[in-house]
Motif scaffolding. Structure first.
Motif, PDB file in Angstrom:
ATOM      1  N   LYS A   1       0.826  -1.212   0.000  1.00  0.00           N
ATOM      2  CA  LYS A   1       0.000   0.000   0.000  1.00  0.00           C
ATOM      3  C   LYS A   1       0.861   1.263   0.000  1.00  0.00           C
ATOM      4  O   LYS A   1       0.472   2.291   0.571  1.00  0.00           O
ATOM      5  CB  LYS A   1      -0.949   0.004   1.198  1.00  0.00           C
ATOM      6  N   LYS A   2       2.041   1.188  -0.628  1.00  0.00           N
ATOM      7  CA  LYS A   2       2.940   2.339  -0.788  1.00  0.00           C
ATOM      8  C   LYS A   2       3.244   3.040   0.535  1.00  0.00           C
ATOM      9  O   LYS A   2       3.142   4.246   0.686  1.00  0.00           O
ATOM     10  CB  LYS A   2       2.344   3.348  -1.764  1.00  0.00           C
ATOM     11  N   THR A   3       3.674   2.227   1.470  1.00  0.00           N
ATOM     12  CA  THR A   3       4.097   2.767   2.764  1.00  0.00           C
ATOM     13  C   THR A   3       5.567   2.424   2.983  1.00  0.00           C
ATOM     14  O   THR A   3       6.070   1.395   2.503  1.00  0.00           O
ATOM     15  CB  THR A   3       3.256   2.177   3.908  1.00  0.00           C
ATOM     16  N   PHE A   4       6.232   3.292   3.733  1.00  0.00           N
ATOM     17  CA  PHE A   4       7.658   3.087   4.023  1.00  0.00           C
ATOM     18  C   PHE A   4       7.911   2.899   5.512  1.00  0.00           C
ATOM     19  O   PHE A   4       8.905   2.280   5.896  1.00  0.00           O
ATOM     20  CB  PHE A   4       8.474   4.277   3.512  1.00  0.00           C
ATOM     21  N   LYS A   5       7.057   3.438   6.341  1.00  0.00           N
ATOM     22  CA  LYS A   5       7.201   3.372   7.800  1.00  0.00           C
ATOM     23  C   LYS A   5       8.549   3.964   8.238  1.00  0.00           C
ATOM     24  O   LYS A   5       9.426   3.263   8.757  1.00  0.00           O
ATOM     25  CB  LYS A   5       7.078   1.929   8.293  1.00  0.00           C
ATOM     26  N   PRO A   6       8.753   5.266   8.015  1.00  0.00           N
ATOM     27  CA  PRO A   6      10.067   5.873   8.313  1.00  0.00           C
ATOM     28  C   PRO A   6      10.407   5.896   9.795  1.00  0.00           C
ATOM     29  O   PRO A   6      11.588   5.877  10.154  1.00  0.00           O
ATOM     30  CB  PRO A   6       9.920   7.294   7.757  1.00  0.00           C
ATOM     31  N   GLN A   7       9.402   5.915  10.662  1.00  0.00           N
ATOM     32  CA  GLN A   7       9.670   5.982  12.091  1.00  0.00           C
ATOM     33  C   GLN A   7       9.830   4.615  12.740  1.00  0.00           C
ATOM     34  O   GLN A   7      10.082   4.527  13.956  1.00  0.00           O
ATOM     35  CB  GLN A   7       8.527   6.747  12.797  1.00  0.00           C
ATOM     36  N   GLU A   8       9.703   3.560  11.990  1.00  0.00           N
ATOM     37  CA  GLU A   8       9.835   2.219  12.549  1.00  0.00           C
ATOM     38  C   GLU A   8      11.303   1.888  12.749  1.00  0.00           C
ATOM     39  O   GLU A   8      12.138   2.109  11.864  1.00  0.00           O
ATOM     40  CB  GLU A   8       9.179   1.208  11.610  1.00  0.00           C
ATOM     41  N   ASN A   9      11.630   1.350  13.919  1.00  0.00           N
ATOM     42  CA  ASN A   9      13.015   0.944  14.192  1.00  0.00           C
ATOM     43  C   ASN A   9      13.404  -0.223  13.296  1.00  0.00           C
ATOM     44  O   ASN A   9      12.627  -1.154  13.084  1.00  0.00           O
ATOM     45  CB  ASN A   9      13.179   0.556  15.658  1.00  0.00           C
ATOM     46  N   ILE A  10      14.612  -0.158  12.785  1.00  0.00           N
ATOM     47  CA  ILE A  10      15.090  -1.181  11.871  1.00  0.00           C
ATOM     48  C   ILE A  10      15.820  -2.269  12.658  1.00  0.00           C
ATOM     49  O   ILE A  10      16.526  -1.990  13.639  1.00  0.00           O
ATOM     50  CB  ILE A  10      16.015  -0.575  10.788  1.00  0.00           C
ATOM     51  N   SER A  11      15.624  -3.525  12.264  1.00  0.00           N
ATOM     52  CA  SER A  11      16.234  -4.647  12.974  1.00  0.00           C
ATOM     53  C   SER A  11      17.581  -4.985  12.337  1.00  0.00           C
ATOM     54  O   SER A  11      17.926  -4.533  11.246  1.00  0.00           O
ATOM     55  CB  SER A  11      15.304  -5.866  12.929  1.00  0.00           C
ATOM     56  N   ARG A  12      18.327  -5.831  13.034  1.00  0.00           N
ATOM     57  CA  ARG A  12      19.642  -6.227  12.538  1.00  0.00           C
ATOM     58  C   ARG A  12      19.533  -7.012  11.235  1.00  0.00           C
ATOM     59  O   ARG A  12      20.343  -6.827  10.326  1.00  0.00           O
ATOM     60  CB  ARG A  12      20.359  -7.069  13.603  1.00  0.00           C
ATOM     61  N   VAL A  13      18.561  -7.877  11.111  1.00  0.00           N
ATOM     62  CA  VAL A  13      18.416  -8.649   9.888  1.00  0.00           C
ATOM     63  C   VAL A  13      18.052  -7.728   8.723  1.00  0.00           C
ATOM     64  O   VAL A  13      18.498  -7.939   7.586  1.00  0.00           O
ATOM     65  CB  VAL A  13      17.373  -9.773  10.070  1.00  0.00           C
ATOM     66  N   GLN A  14      17.249  -6.698   8.974  1.00  0.00           N
ATOM     67  CA  GLN A  14      16.899  -5.761   7.906  1.00  0.00           C
ATOM     68  C   GLN A  14      18.125  -4.953   7.454  1.00  0.00           C
ATOM     69  O   GLN A  14      18.269  -4.644   6.270  1.00  0.00           O
ATOM     70  CB  GLN A  14      15.778  -4.841   8.385  1.00  0.00           C
ATOM     71  N   VAL A  15      18.987  -4.611   8.396  1.00  0.00           N
ATOM     72  CA  VAL A  15      20.214  -3.894   8.028  1.00  0.00           C
ATOM     73  C   VAL A  15      21.084  -4.746   7.122  1.00  0.00           C
ATOM     74  O   VAL A  15      21.577  -4.287   6.072  1.00  0.00           O
ATOM     75  CB  VAL A  15      20.976  -3.465   9.305  1.00  0.00           C
ATOM     76  N   LEU A  16      21.302  -6.017   7.489  1.00  0.00           N
ATOM     77  CA  LEU A  16      22.153  -6.894   6.684  1.00  0.00           C
ATOM     78  C   LEU A  16      21.519  -7.196   5.325  1.00  0.00           C
ATOM     79  O   LEU A  16      22.224  -7.261   4.305  1.00  0.00           O
ATOM     80  CB  LEU A  16      22.420  -8.193   7.450  1.00  0.00           C
ATOM     81  N   VAL A  17      20.206  -7.393   5.285  1.00  0.00           N
ATOM     82  CA  VAL A  17      19.536  -7.638   4.003  1.00  0.00           C
ATOM     83  C   VAL A  17      19.653  -6.416   3.100  1.00  0.00           C
ATOM     84  O   VAL A  17      19.891  -6.535   1.883  1.00  0.00           O
ATOM     85  CB  VAL A  17      18.065  -8.021   4.244  1.00  0.00           C
TER      86      VAL A  17
END
Length: 389
Positions: free
Chosen positions: A251-267
């Protein structure tokens, strides 16, 4: 015969003049000549008899010579130079002969008898400089003992890192933070703190990626519904999406205020660097004790990140903690390793960098020592003393 008185003797026309008559005539002509000479000297301003009559007197301003200088625009003809004048002298040089004009017994110099001779050069002193002097100067420079220094390309000067007041010298991520802060990739807060344990949200991570990789937009930006046009991180988010580091949600969302996890950083780093997953990703991720916690969509990316030295674990090297929120210190370490892989930074040695080689058929460039070490270790155990490559 009658006596007559003696008659006066007749004067003869051939009788010579007497001495007195000669002196009188000479004095008369001398006087007339002196008067004529004086009158001519009064008319000609180039003659000055004051010095002849009064040797110690100063010439009157009315009878001083008034040489005519050429105008700046008029063409100057060569001035006739007397035989006793040198061929070149300075514009204000006065040439005086060593012998007097009329008498050798007179003590009055030639300058008192004649007006000063003003020698005006027809060319500037620079134009009359001999060519041989410049040739001699050039030859002297070539024969000088000092070697000629060839300018070299200036080297880039990296400023010192920021001295954060909450990052001690023995902090596990201190070296990664120093490298990135010195290059302006990471910055602190107004109170000179870095807050290494503070979480990083998706907008902040996009801003770090923008400063670290500085890639231009190659795709059309996505207009996310939850990212305003004037949002501070909108350009960074567009660049991270365009470079392939990050993706949006449905639905064309980015969620800029959501904390990013370690797996998301590596991906994100494995995707942006286009790292290929090894042929046996499950075997690679088996080195982690919590490999079962890795999401299924991220297995191949985590295996590629592990093989290429992007994974940094603290405090336990064998615990990935994929779903844990990434801290600023952990993001700094992983961004540093990604820049090392890209070739923008030099590798540093750290006991927290995970080194895991892929199977030989997937990566033929693996060093023999690393392959032997990996084979010697039991399955699931990391080699000790690893450093980034």
């Amino acid at each position: 015969m009658t006596n007559r008185p003696p008659s006066e003797p007749e004067s003869s026309p051939k009788t010579a003049l007497g001495f007195d008559e000669f002196i009188a005539i000479l004095v008369a002509f001398t006087t007339i000549g002196a008067i004529l000479f004086w009158s001519l000297s009064r008319r000609d301003s180039s003659w000055n008899l004051n010095g002849l009559l009064l040797p110690n007197s100063t010439p009157s301003p009315s009878v001083q010579p008034n040489p005519v200088l050429p105008s700046p625009t008029a063409k100057v003809e060569p001035y006739p130079v007397p035989n006793n004048v040198l061929p070149y002298s300075s514009p204000e040089a006065v040439v005086e002969p060593k012998t007097p004009l009329f008498s050798t017994n007179s003590a009055t110099p030639y300058r008192a008898m004649l007006p000063s001779v003003l020698v005006i050069p027809t060319q500037s002193p620079q134009a009359q400089t001999p060519v041989s002097s410049s040739i001699e100067l050039e030859s002297s420079l070539k024969s000088s003992a000092l070697p000629l220094v060839t300018p070299v390309k200036p080297k880039s000067i990296i400023p010192p890192p920021i001295a954060f007041n909450d990052v001690p010298n023995d902090f596990w991520s201190r070296r990664f933070i120093d490298v990135l802060s010195a290059r302006g990739i990471l910055k602190g807060f107004p109170d000179y703190s870095f807050r290494p344990n503070q979480p990083v949200n998706r907008a902040e991570f996009a801003a770090i990626l923008e400063k670290a990789f500085d890639q231009k937009l190659s795709k059309t930006a996505i207009a996310f519904q939850d990212v305003p046009t004037k949002f501070w991180a909108t350009p960074a988010i567009d660049q991270a999406i365009s470079a392939g580091f990050l993706k949006g949600y449905p639905k064309k969302t980015f969620k800029p205020q959501e904390n990013i996890s370690r797996v998301q950083v590596l991906v994100a780093l494995a995707s942006g660097l286009n790292l290929k997953a090894p042929t046996s990703p499950n075997q690679v991720i088996s080195v982690y004790k919590d490999a079962k916690d890795i999401p299924a969509y991220a297995v191949g990316k985590i295996a590629a990140a592990t093989t290429n030295g992007l994974v940094v674990n603290y405090p336990n090297l064998q615990v990935l903690a994929p779903n844990k929120v990434a801290s600023r210190a952990e993001v700094a370490a992983m961004i540093h390793q990604a820049l090392v892989k890209r070739g923008k930074l030099q590798a540093i040695t750290s006991p927290n960098i995970v080194r895991r080689s892929s199977p030989p058929q997937a990566s033929p460039k693996i060093s023999p020592e690393l392959s032997q070490t990996s084979k010697a270790k039991p399955k699931g155990e990391l080699p000790t003393g690893g450093s980034s490559q």
